[in-house]
Design a protein around this motif. Structure first.
Motif, PDB file in Angstrom:
ATOM      1  N   THR A 122      -5.685   6.268  11.431  1.00 33.53           N
ATOM      2  CA  THR A 122      -3.974   6.447  11.628  1.00 33.53           C
ATOM      3  C   THR A 122      -3.339   6.738  10.251  1.00 33.53           C
ATOM      4  N   LEU A 123      -3.743   6.258   9.295  1.00 35.21           N
ATOM      5  CA  LEU A 123      -3.117   6.369   8.198  1.00 35.21           C
ATOM      6  C   LEU A 123      -3.381   7.778   7.459  1.00 35.21           C
ATOM      7  N   ASN A 124      -4.662   8.260   7.546  1.00 30.38           N
ATOM      8  CA  ASN A 124      -4.675   9.622   7.417  1.00 30.38           C
ATOM      9  C   ASN A 124      -3.964  10.706   8.023  1.00 30.38           C
ATOM     10  N   LYS A 125      -3.865  10.426   9.193  1.00 34.69           N
ATOM     11  CA  LYS A 125      -3.202  11.353  10.163  1.00 34.69           C
ATOM     12  C   LYS A 125      -1.322  11.135   9.573  1.00 34.69           C
ATOM     13  N   ILE A 126      -0.898   9.871   9.256  1.00 35.40           N
ATOM     14  CA  ILE A 126       0.341   9.988   8.801  1.00 35.40           C
ATOM     15  C   ILE A 126       0.309  10.881   7.663  1.00 35.40           C
ATOM     16  N   ARG A 127      -0.461  10.591   6.495  1.00 33.93           N
ATOM     17  CA  ARG A 127      -0.306  11.387   5.267  1.00 33.93           C
ATOM     18  C   ARG A 127      -0.374  12.931   5.532  1.00 33.93           C
ATOM     19  N   GLU A 128      -1.082  13.356   6.278  1.00 32.16           N
ATOM     20  CA  GLU A 128      -1.385  14.753   6.843  1.00 32.16           C
ATOM     21  C   GLU A 128       0.087  15.224   7.185  1.00 32.16           C
ATOM     22  N   ASN A 129       0.419  14.601   8.174  1.00 30.99           N
ATOM     23  CA  ASN A 129       1.693  14.713   8.979  1.00 30.99           C
ATOM     24  C   ASN A 129       2.830  14.959   7.943  1.00 30.99           C
ATOM     25  N   LEU A 130       3.101  14.122   6.824  1.00 35.39           N
ATOM     26  CA  LEU A 130       3.977  14.039   5.816  1.00 35.39           C
ATOM     27  C   LEU A 130       3.692  15.342   5.168  1.00 35.39           C
ATOM     28  N   ALA A 189      -5.615  -1.338 -14.352  1.00 40.60           N
ATOM     29  CA  ALA A 189      -5.306  -2.344 -13.101  1.00 40.60           C
ATOM     30  C   ALA A 189      -6.296  -2.842 -12.494  1.00 40.60           C
ATOM     31  N   VAL A 190      -5.987  -3.957 -11.610  1.00 41.55           N
ATOM     32  CA  VAL A 190      -6.862  -4.506 -10.583  1.00 41.55           C
ATOM     33  C   VAL A 190      -6.673  -4.196  -9.444  1.00 41.55           C
ATOM     34  N   MET A 191      -7.157  -4.044  -8.272  1.00 43.64           N
ATOM     35  CA  MET A 191      -6.840  -3.435  -7.072  1.00 43.64           C
ATOM     36  C   MET A 191      -7.521  -4.046  -5.835  1.00 43.64           C
ATOM     37  N   ILE A 192      -6.908  -4.480  -4.801  1.00 46.81           N
ATOM     38  CA  ILE A 192      -7.624  -4.860  -3.532  1.00 46.81           C
ATOM     39  C   ILE A 192      -8.048  -3.892  -2.805  1.00 46.81           C
ATOM     40  N   GLN A 193      -9.346  -3.715  -2.415  1.00 54.21           N
ATOM     41  CA  GLN A 193      -9.811  -2.672  -1.538  1.00 54.21           C
ATOM     42  C   GLN A 193      -9.351  -2.596  -0.005  1.00 54.21           C
ATOM     43  N   GLY A 194      -8.611  -1.526   0.300  1.00 52.88           N
ATOM     44  CA  GLY A 194      -8.083  -1.494   1.749  1.00 52.88           C
ATOM     45  C   GLY A 194      -9.100  -0.588   2.682  1.00 52.88           C
ATOM     46  N   TYR A 195      -9.511  -0.859   3.600  1.00 51.77           N
ATOM     47  CA  TYR A 195     -10.373   0.054   4.653  1.00 51.77           C
ATOM     48  C   TYR A 195      -9.491   0.190   5.948  1.00 51.77           C
ATOM     49  N   PRO A 196      -8.915   1.215   6.383  1.00 47.00           N
ATOM     50  CA  PRO A 196      -8.325   1.193   7.386  1.00 47.00           C
ATOM     51  C   PRO A 196      -9.282   1.618   8.497  1.00 47.00           C
ATOM     52  N   LYS A 197      -8.911   1.000   9.898  1.00 46.95           N
ATOM     53  CA  LYS A 197      -9.801   0.785  10.973  1.00 46.95           C
ATOM     54  C   LYS A 197     -10.039   2.138  11.652  1.00 46.95           C
ATOM     55  N   THR A 198      -8.922   2.777  11.638  1.00 49.07           N
ATOM     56  CA  THR A 198      -9.109   4.177  12.208  1.00 49.07           C
ATOM     57  C   THR A 198      -8.299   5.200  11.307  1.00 49.07           C
ATOM     58  N   THR A 235      -6.884   6.690  -0.667  1.00 42.42           N
ATOM     59  CA  THR A 235      -7.257   4.981  -0.429  1.00 42.42           C
ATOM     60  C   THR A 235      -6.033   4.312   0.205  1.00 42.42           C
ATOM     61  N   ALA A 236      -6.498   3.045   0.432  1.00 44.31           N
ATOM     62  CA  ALA A 236      -5.452   2.106   0.953  1.00 44.31           C
ATOM     63  C   ALA A 236      -5.602   0.934   0.102  1.00 44.31           C
ATOM     64  N   HIS A 237      -5.521   1.231  -1.144  1.00 46.33           N
ATOM     65  CA  HIS A 237      -5.676  -0.346  -2.216  1.00 46.33           C
ATOM     66  C   HIS A 237      -4.223  -0.639  -2.301  1.00 46.33           C
ATOM     67  N   ILE A 238      -4.367  -2.138  -2.666  1.00 49.40           N
ATOM     68  CA  ILE A 238      -3.137  -2.536  -3.181  1.00 49.40           C
ATOM     69  C   ILE A 238      -3.356  -2.986  -4.716  1.00 49.40           C
ATOM     70  N   THR A 239      -2.317  -2.546  -5.469  1.00 41.33           N
ATOM     71  CA  THR A 239      -2.611  -2.867  -6.798  1.00 41.33           C
ATOM     72  C   THR A 239      -1.874  -4.248  -7.071  1.00 41.33           C
ATOM     73  N   ILE A 244       1.044  -1.165   0.056  1.00 41.43           N
ATOM     74  CA  ILE A 244       0.154  -0.005   0.096  1.00 41.43           C
ATOM     75  C   ILE A 244       0.899   1.161   0.005  1.00 41.43           C
ATOM     76  N   THR A 245       0.510   2.250  -0.666  1.00 40.41           N
ATOM     77  CA  THR A 245       1.477   3.267  -0.751  1.00 40.41           C
ATOM     78  C   THR A 245       0.929   4.247   0.215  1.00 40.41           C
ATOM     79  N   ALA A 246       1.836   4.484   1.277  1.00 40.65           N
ATOM     80  CA  ALA A 246       1.341   5.505   2.312  1.00 40.65           C
ATOM     81  C   ALA A 246       1.700   6.962   1.728  1.00 40.65           C
ATOM     82  N   LEU A 247       2.607   7.107   1.056  1.00 42.39           N
ATOM     83  CA  LEU A 247       2.815   8.414   0.248  1.00 42.39           C
ATOM     84  C   LEU A 247       3.977   8.352  -0.990  1.00 42.39           C
ATOM     85  N   SER A 248       3.755   8.691  -1.975  1.00 40.78           N
ATOM     86  CA  SER A 248       4.790   8.768  -2.911  1.00 40.78           C
ATOM     87  C   SER A 248       5.594  10.216  -2.579  1.00 40.78           C
TER      88      SER A 248
END
Length: 229
Positions: free
Chosen positions: A140-148, A129-138, A169-173, A80-84
């Motif tokens: 935290t991932l948004n916070k990580i991206r915002e801080n970065l 592409a085809v991707m797996i859907q990811g759903y963060p349960k908190t 998103t939190a997908h996996i290609t 999953i790309t947290a951030l490029s």
């Protein structure tokens, strides 16, 4: 992003993309097998747990029966790309940056955050592409991206965050089209079977800063730093 919005985003993407695929209006990536492709960058990635990876391979093995020639991600390449941080571009040179300076900003951005879970359920698609859907349960991932974003914005380091699109998103290609699809309706039927499939929930406690090519191929990826949360 709340999961309701994420559901809608994945749904809309899936419906539009399936229509495009059925209309033969999808993108074949000619760079996958191009040895002259020299697009490189650095990315903060998250790796799903092995149970999730293995479930994904079960799904891909099913697709391979009808579409053996497409490009499939192997377990070590799944992410999953947290951030490029620096999006892949022709001519990027790792020697031109100071990795420690990037690591410091990332470490600072992760302070006070703790491990979290991502539920991987169902699949979506794009026109490439085809991707797996990811759903963060908190959140935290948004916070990580915002801080970065905030911390890198204040720095003078080379970066191209959100240059292509803001990542929400939190997908996996897991598959890219490397050639024309043999039978589009059979392909759509196969992915439709996995539309709401449970690929397990992964606990996320580590993030990796990597040097990578466009496809995050293991033979090219170099791990530059690892961060525990």
């Amino acid at each position: 992003m709340h999961n309701k919005n994420l559901h809608k985003l994945y749904d809309d993407l899936y419906n539009q993309s399936c229509q495009k695929i059925l209309n033969d209006d999808y993108a074949v990536d000619l760079n996958i097998d191009n040895p002259a492709d020299k697009r490189f960058g650095i990315t903060l990635v998250i790796r799903p747990e092995i149970e999730t990876k293995n479930k994904i391979q079960d799904f891909l093995n099913e697709l391979k029966k009808t579409e053996p020639e497409q490009y499939y991600y192997s377990n070590p390449d799944l992410h999953i790309t947290a951030l490029s941080i620096i999006s892949c571009y022709e001519g990027f040179n790792l020697a031109a940056i100071n990795v420690n300076e990037y690591s410091e900003i990332i470490a600072e951005s992760l302070e006070a955050l703790s491990e979290f879970e991502i539920e991987f359920k169902g699949i979506t698609a794009s026109d490439a592409a085809v991707m797996i859907q990811g759903y963060p349960k908190t959140e935290t991932l948004n916070k990580i991206r915002e801080n970065l974003r905030n911390n890198f914005r204040k720095s003078s380091l080379q970066k191209s965050i959100d240059k292509r699109y803001p990542l929400t998103t939190a997908h996996i290609t897991v598959l890219r089209f490397r050639q024309k699809i043999n039978d589009t309706s059979q392909f759509i039927n196969c992915i439709e079977k996995y539309r709401n499939h449970d690929f397990r929930t992964s606990k996320i406690s580590t993030l990796e800063l990597v040097y990578n090519d466009w496809y995050q191929r293991e033979k090219i990826v170099q791990k530059l730093a690892e961060f525990k949360i």
